[in-house]
Design an enzyme around this catalytic site. Structure first.
Site, short mmCIF file in Angstrom:
data_model
loop_
_atom_site.label_atom_id
_atom_site.label_comp_id
_atom_site.label_asym_id
_atom_site.label_seq_id
_atom_site.Cartn_x
_atom_site.Cartn_y
_atom_site.Cartn_z
N TYR A 77 0.82 -1.23 0.00
CA TYR A 77 0.00 0.00 0.00
C TYR A 77 0.85 1.28 0.00
O TYR A 77 2.03 1.23 0.21
CB TYR A 77 -1.08 -0.02 1.08
N GLU A 78 0.19 2.40 -0.29
CA GLU A 78 0.87 3.69 -0.52
C GLU A 78 1.89 3.58 -1.65
O GLU A 78 2.94 4.21 -1.63
CB GLU A 78 1.57 4.20 0.76
N GLY A 79 1.57 2.77 -2.65
CA GLY A 79 2.48 2.59 -3.79
C GLY A 79 3.35 1.37 -3.58
O GLY A 79 4.17 1.33 -2.67
#
Lengths: 596, 249
Positions: free
Chosen positions: A438-440
């Site tokens: 998550y978050e890239g």
């Protein structure tokens, strides 16, 4: 089961000696942040993390958040802990002082958040997202919006969420379809958002959703996305929460880890449309989101550090108590604890040395962020911003990938017991797995690194950092401490490898970006390993000076030995990774899709 | 009413204590230190009494190294109003601390002195009693409850086999037992505020107190390691061993 003990000595060493608290304190806005204040704050936070949050971690994992009739109930004890957490003022640590926050610098928040994450990452996600909303309001909120939302978010009476992802819009946000229709002084939001962490719960009195959506005549793609504030309870004229807004949680996901944190599917506007307020300029929502995301990515990198630390403590506790076998070469006599076995020691050191290198790197980025925001000199601010921009994808990508490795090694130390959930080692591995996604994802971080952070600026900032590494290498040669001097050659080889790979990326990026993309993840890993080695070498140098000056001998000697292990066992991966980067792209691209 | 609380800086109770190599004492260098848990309970009690409107001012006092300022800051973050460190590098003993306390009480005139019943480092359980004796004040030790009312206070003491309720005249010295209260977690805003609260540092000489130790420590050793047990055939063998090997009967 082990209990969490905040690694206060290492945290203070990194903050005070390695990244240099004096540089932070020298900046006018941070003048109150003295070493003894930092020590008091970390000490109390460590106590809270160990005594309140850590004991709930397992309960949270086993019970998970539950959804019934549109209401999400967190695991037993979470609501009470959240109340204690906010009442003790921890939510307000870095919040702006004009809205009741304590305004402490990022580096202090970093260490404290590491503790929350080590103790209970699923819990910590709730205040972490709140701080993201505070950040957005600080950046782009109107005075009126700040007045309505900021104070309650700073105290934690209200919590926050980020609503980016939709089923068809994951890593590619240009595909966002949620609609925002203007109506008087507000908008009506309609659409479905998925993967919304702590999207619904009853720990806080209101939930402030930040939602990416399109206005009716917005252009296609990323340039047509705006950002909206959508409160769970619509606000009365006096700002107090009123009736339910048209937004609800329709399901929560069954996940591999972070069970206590509800990951919600949120339905906006099943009726007349959820009331939302635009934050910042129309069609510029993604820009704001990306500035916030930089903070959030550093925060997720820190989650990697925190879980790796916790997994290490858990494995160490087991290695010190589990008796199995005799020492190698002994045919009789007492059986020994497994920490006496060389391979277990190697595993423990692999964990410990990487945790310390990761912490040093994440805190270095955090200190640079403080200087980028608060330094009185503009050139210094710019220099630090470039530095932190380069480091963020490395911290996020490398620390999270390594946390999976470290937690997996922690499980290995437990042997068969590690595979059994009761032992507790598995949770850290399961919880760590999301951090690299998550978050890239790591791939997205690597694309950011080779593109925006290196390719577009022809490696200018990277060259500055590599030059600093070479200066450290010079100081290692002929170092008075034999254990440190002996590391010189290996360290130089690693820096050479990073420099060669960086040159290849800079040269290749303009003419063949596909080739660079094919090896961007090994390149990111190379950066992490060498930067970590650089900071460990510097830490060893500082420890030797402190040792000679009568500093804590046990800590200093341990730091020097740990750095030596890192340089001898982890850093040799660097030349191999450089070879993969500079020579491995063609084979990635050689096959047709059908050949897979 | 003004309350004086005595606090002591000790090795953090969660840290495993080690004896110094030369046997002169326990290792305290580079070890995590903390406020003595019973002293923490004493501070908490004073703060609760202030919150209840019974107490107007809380003064915390400690004796020891410059680092003891941290302990006073902790107490002030919990809610004490100001602190005094009587600074000395002498390893002070209960009588010396009691004399220091007497000198400060004479200056400050508190109506109540609250102390921990004992410190977890050397378990003396003497200082509170000595302060009361030197002042000629009533004392109630090991208390689990204290309720001041006018010129006296009702206290509950934890004694062998039960609880003892007494009325004592004020001013008095009370010492806190474990069940008096459960100390709060310090809040972040209060940590920040504590930094700005007044903290006075004075030397024992300025109070006219001689803190020189009266007792000499001969040797500090770790308890003997427990050996492995043996299985005995019958009671006769057990009695024999107790008589001849252990020499306890």
């Amino acid at each position: 089961m082990s209990t969490y003990a905040a690694p206060l000595k290492d945290m203070q060493f990194v903050i005070e000696e390695l990244v240099g608290l004096a540089d932070i304190t020298a900046m006018p806005v941070c003048s109150e942040v003295t070493a003894d204040l930092v020590e008091a704050v970390l000490g109390e936070a460590g106590k809270f993390a160990a005594e309140v949050l850590d004991p709930l971690n397992r309960i949270g994992d086993r019970q998970g958040a539950q959804l019934a009739n549109g209401k999400v109930t967190p695991p037993a004890g979470f609501a009470a802990a959240y109340k204690q957490f906010t009442e003790a003022g921890w939510n307000s640590l870095s919040g702006p002082t004009d809205f009741g926050g304590q305004g402490l610098p990022h580096i202090v928040a970093m260490a404290v958040q590491e503790m929350w994450n080590s103790a209970n990452m699923a819990f910590c996600l709730c205040p972490m997202l709140t701080s993201g909303v505070i950040e957005a309001l600080k950046l782009r909120g109107s005075p009126e919006q700040k007045k309505l939302f900021m104070g309650k978010l700073v105290t934690g009476e209200w919590s926050g969420t980020m609503n980016l992802t939709e089923p068809q819009a994951g890593s590619d946000l240009s595909a966002v379809r949620t609609q925002a229709r203007p109506e008087g002084d507000h908008f009506r939001i309609k659409g479905t958002k998925i993967f919304i962490t702590w999207g619904e719960h009853d720990m806080s009195q209101n939930i402030v959703h930040l939602v990416l959506a399109r206005t009716p005549d917005a252009p296609e793609g990323v340039k047509g996305i705006s950002l909206f504030i959508v409160p769970k309870f619509a606000l009365n004229a006096d700002g107090s929460p009123g009736g339910r807004n048209d937004v609800k949680c329709v399901s929560i996901e069954h996940k591999m880890g972070i069970h206590a944190s509800p990951t919600c599917v949120m339905a906006y506007g099943e009726g007349e449309g959820a009331i939302g307020y635009m934050i910042g300029a129309e069609n510029r929502g993604l820009e704001t989101m990306f500035i916030m995301m930089n903070h959030a990515r550093l925060g997720v990198g820190l989650e990697g550090v925190a879980l790796a630390e916790r997994a290490y403590q858990h494995a160490l506790d087991y290695a010190r108590t589990r008796v199995q076998g005799r020492a190698i070469g002994q045919k009789s006599g007492d059986r020994v604890t497994i920490i006496n076995h060389p391979d277990v020691r190697r595993m423990l050191l692999t964990m410990k040395s990487q945790v310390e290198a990761m912490r040093a790197l994440a805190y270095t980025a955090s200190a640079a962020l403080d200087k980028a925001h608060h330094h009185p000199d503009e050139a210094e601010r710019k220099r630090n911003q470039a530095y932190v921009d380069l480091l963020i994808p490395i911290v996020k990508g490398w620390c999270t990938e390594q946390s999976i490795d470290v937690a997996s090694t922690g499980m290995q130390i437990h042997g068969g017991m590690g595979f059994i959930e009761e032992t507790g080692a598995a949770q850290y591995l399961r919880d760590a797995r999301i951090t690299a996604i998550y978050e890239g994802t790591t791939g997205i971080q690597a694309a950011d690194l080779v593109g925006r952070k290196i390719g577009y600026e022809k490696g200018a900032t990277a060259a500055v950092v590599i030059a600093q590494m070479r200066a450290t290498a010079k100081a290692l040669a002929g170092h008075a401490h034999a254990d440190i001097a002996a590391q010189h050659a290996a360290f130089v080889r690693a820096v050479d490898a990073l420099a060669a790979a960086t040159q290849w990326v800079v040269d290749t990026f303009p003419k063949d970006p596909n080739a660079v993309a094919a090896v961007s993840v090994p390149y990111l890993k190379l950066w992490g390993i060498v930067a970590g080695g650089w900071l460990m070498a510097r830490a060893a140098g500082i420890a030797s000076v402190k040792l000679a000056a009568g500093g804590d001998p046990e800590f200093c000697k341990t730091k020097i030995a740990t750095a030596r292990f890192y340089i001898e066992h982890i850093l040799p991966q660097a030349p191999a990774l450089a070879e993969e980067v500079t020579g491995g792209a063609a084979s990635v691209l050689a096959m047709s899709d059908a050949q897979f | 009413m003004k309350v004086l609380v005595g606090v002591k800086r000790v090795v953090d109770p969660n840290v495993k204590v080690r004896v110094k190599a030369d046997g002169s004492g326990v290792e305290t260098a580079n070890i995590k230190m903390a406020i003595n848990p019973f002293c923490e309970i004493a501070v908490e009690q004073a703060v609760r009494m202030k919150e209840a409107g019974i107490v107007t001012e809380i003064l915390v006092v400690t004796v020891g190294l410059p680092q003891c300022q941290e302990t006073l800051r902790t107490a002030m973050a919990m809610g004490a109003d100001r602190g005094i460190l009587v600074e000395t590098d002498v390893d002070v003993q209960p009588l010396a601390v009691a004399k220091v306390m007497k000198a400060i009480i004479a200056k400050e005139n508190p109506q109540l002195v609250i102390m921990g019943k004992q410190a977890v480092d050397n378990d003396c359980n003497q200082t509170g009693q000595m302060v009361a004796a030197l002042m000629g004040w009533p004392q109630a030790t090991h208390i689990s409850k204290v309720e001041p009312a006018g010129d006296h206070a009702e206290v509950t003491r934890e004694v062998d086999g039960g609880l003892e309720t007494l009325t004592i005249k004020l001013p008095a010295v009370v010492t806190a037992d474990l069940r008096l209260n459960e100390p709060r977690y310090v809040t972040l805003p209060n940590i920040m505020k504590a930094k700005k609260k007044p903290l006075e540092v004075i030397k024992p000489d300025a109070l006219g107190v001689d803190v020189t130790p009266r007792l000499t420590t001969l040797k500090v050793v770790e308890p003997a390691k427990r050996g492995s047990g043996v299985k005995l055939a019958d009671v006769a063998e057990l009695v024999n061993k107790l008589k001849n090997e252990a020499k306890v009967i």
